[in-house]
Scaffold this motif. Structure first.
Motif, PDB file in Angstrom:
ATOM      1  N   SER A  11       0.857  -1.210   0.096  1.00 19.02           N
ATOM      2  CA  SER A  11      -0.017  -0.084  -0.109  1.00 19.02           C
ATOM      3  C   SER A  11       0.862   1.137  -0.160  1.00 19.02           C
ATOM      4  O   SER A  11       0.247   2.345   0.055  1.00 19.02           O
ATOM      5  CB  SER A  11      -0.876   0.153   1.123  1.00 19.02           C
ATOM      6  N   CYS A  12       2.196   1.124  -0.179  1.00 15.92           N
ATOM      7  CA  CYS A  12       2.957   2.356  -0.055  1.00 15.92           C
ATOM      8  C   CYS A  12       3.623   2.756  -1.445  1.00 15.92           C
ATOM      9  O   CYS A  12       4.027   1.624  -2.216  1.00 15.92           O
ATOM     10  CB  CYS A  12       4.311   2.142   0.958  1.00 15.92           C
ATOM     11  N   THR A  26       4.564   7.558   0.842  1.00  9.99           N
ATOM     12  CA  THR A  26       3.075   7.433   1.317  1.00  9.99           C
ATOM     13  C   THR A  26       2.495   6.290   1.290  1.00  9.99           C
ATOM     14  O   THR A  26       2.522   5.452   0.476  1.00  9.99           O
ATOM     15  CB  THR A  26       2.119   8.615   0.392  1.00  9.99           C
ATOM     16  N   CYS A  27       1.981   5.498   2.684  1.00  6.74           N
ATOM     17  CA  CYS A  27       1.311   4.482   2.789  1.00  6.74           C
ATOM     18  C   CYS A  27      -0.174   4.689   3.125  1.00  6.74           C
ATOM     19  O   CYS A  27      -0.510   5.166   3.973  1.00  6.74           O
ATOM     20  CB  CYS A  27       1.925   3.700   3.749  1.00  6.74           C
ATOM     21  N   LYS A  28      -1.120   4.019   2.436  1.00 11.62           N
ATOM     22  CA  LYS A  28      -2.632   4.149   2.444  1.00 11.62           C
ATOM     23  C   LYS A  28      -3.042   2.988   3.345  1.00 11.62           C
ATOM     24  O   LYS A  28      -2.326   1.853   3.419  1.00 11.62           O
ATOM     25  CB  LYS A  28      -3.380   4.151   1.294  1.00 11.62           C
ATOM     26  N   ASN A  29      -4.135   3.128   4.197  1.00 11.49           N
ATOM     27  CA  ASN A  29      -4.826   2.196   4.864  1.00 11.49           C
ATOM     28  C   ASN A  29      -3.799   1.411   5.940  1.00 11.49           C
ATOM     29  O   ASN A  29      -3.902   0.080   6.241  1.00 11.49           O
ATOM     30  CB  ASN A  29      -5.250   0.829   3.990  1.00 11.49           C
ATOM     31  N   THR A  61      -3.859   6.983   6.507  1.00  9.13           N
ATOM     32  CA  THR A  61      -2.776   7.146   5.486  1.00  9.13           C
ATOM     33  C   THR A  61      -1.506   7.810   6.412  1.00  9.13           C
ATOM     34  O   THR A  61      -1.558   8.645   7.403  1.00  9.13           O
ATOM     35  CB  THR A  61      -3.016   8.290   4.575  1.00  9.13           C
ATOM     36  N   LYS A  99       2.644   9.291   6.107  1.00 11.22           N
ATOM     37  CA  LYS A  99       3.757   9.980   5.099  1.00 11.22           C
ATOM     38  C   LYS A  99       4.782  10.002   5.827  1.00 11.22           C
ATOM     39  O   LYS A  99       4.888  10.007   7.186  1.00 11.22           O
ATOM     40  CB  LYS A  99       3.344  11.118   4.907  1.00 11.22           C
ATOM     41  N   SER A 159       1.071  10.625  10.611  1.00 12.89           N
ATOM     42  CA  SER A 159      -0.230   9.770  10.360  1.00 12.89           C
ATOM     43  C   SER A 159      -1.490  10.866   9.999  1.00 12.89           C
ATOM     44  O   SER A 159      -1.441  11.753  11.157  1.00 12.89           O
ATOM     45  CB  SER A 159      -0.659   8.641  11.012  1.00 12.89           C
TER      46      SER A 159
END
Length: 183
Positions: free
Chosen positions: A103-104, A121-124, A130, A132, A152
């Motif tokens: 997810s990154c 940036t990593c989501k979830n 998110t 960063k 976050s």
């Protein structure tokens, strides 16, 4: 941030002041492929790496002040770690070698002339939503110094999920692997 703490020393060990690697909007796998294509992977120094990671700042809105101060004092002491970088890992790093997960995405990744500068940036990412993160520092085939920041966004309605943490990390190769490394 915990994931970066474990991976960053080995990832930076993979680099030297040789060929440059530049990437934008790239996955960890794409960055690993660029590093391998640039010829930096064979210049890694396999062996035992030891280092210290120290939290230099932490901000968690909504955390009781007393709890926050106690946590900062504990984390400011630093965390020592050791890793064994095998010759196989040194010659061909896996995609997760450079941090992150599926997810990154690296907003940018630059590794040149003994310097690294990256933003991811990593989501979830659980209750923090998110995340960063940034990494900036210097490295050689046998040592590295790195400053990292993770922020976050937090989840609306969930207290203390919005946080910012900064740390510094120093690591160096100290010899051959002993089999008693942390990872």
């Amino acid at each position: 941030m915990k994931y970066l703490l474990l991976i960053a020393p080995m990832a930076l060990a993979a680099c030297n002041s040789g060929p440059s690697v530049e990437a934008t909007n790239a996955t960890a796998k794409q960055v690993a492929e660029k590093v391998a294509a640039a010829g930096t992977a064979p210049h890694m120094s396999p062996g035992r790496w030891e280092g210290t990671a120290t939290i230099t700042d932490m901000q968690i809105p909504g955390m009781p002040a007393e709890m926050g101060e106690k946590m900062k004092a504990q984390m400011a002491k630093g965390h020592s770690f050791s890793n064994c970088l095998t010759p196989e890992e040194a010659s061909k790093p896996a995609a997760n070698f450079f941090g992150g997960n599926e997810s990154c995405v690296y907003d940018h990744f630059s590794m040149t002339n003994g310097q690294i500068d990256a933003a991811m940036t990593c989501k979830n990412q659980g209750p923090g939503g998110t995340m960063k993160g940034t990494m900036k520092g210097s490295f050689s085939s046998d040592s590295m110094q790195l400053a990292m920041t993770s922020k976050s966004e937090g989840t609306p309605g969930q207290p203390m999920t919005n946080m910012t943490m900064s740390m510094k990390m120093e690591s160096k190769r100290v010899g051959e692997c002993t089999g008693k490394e942390d990872s």
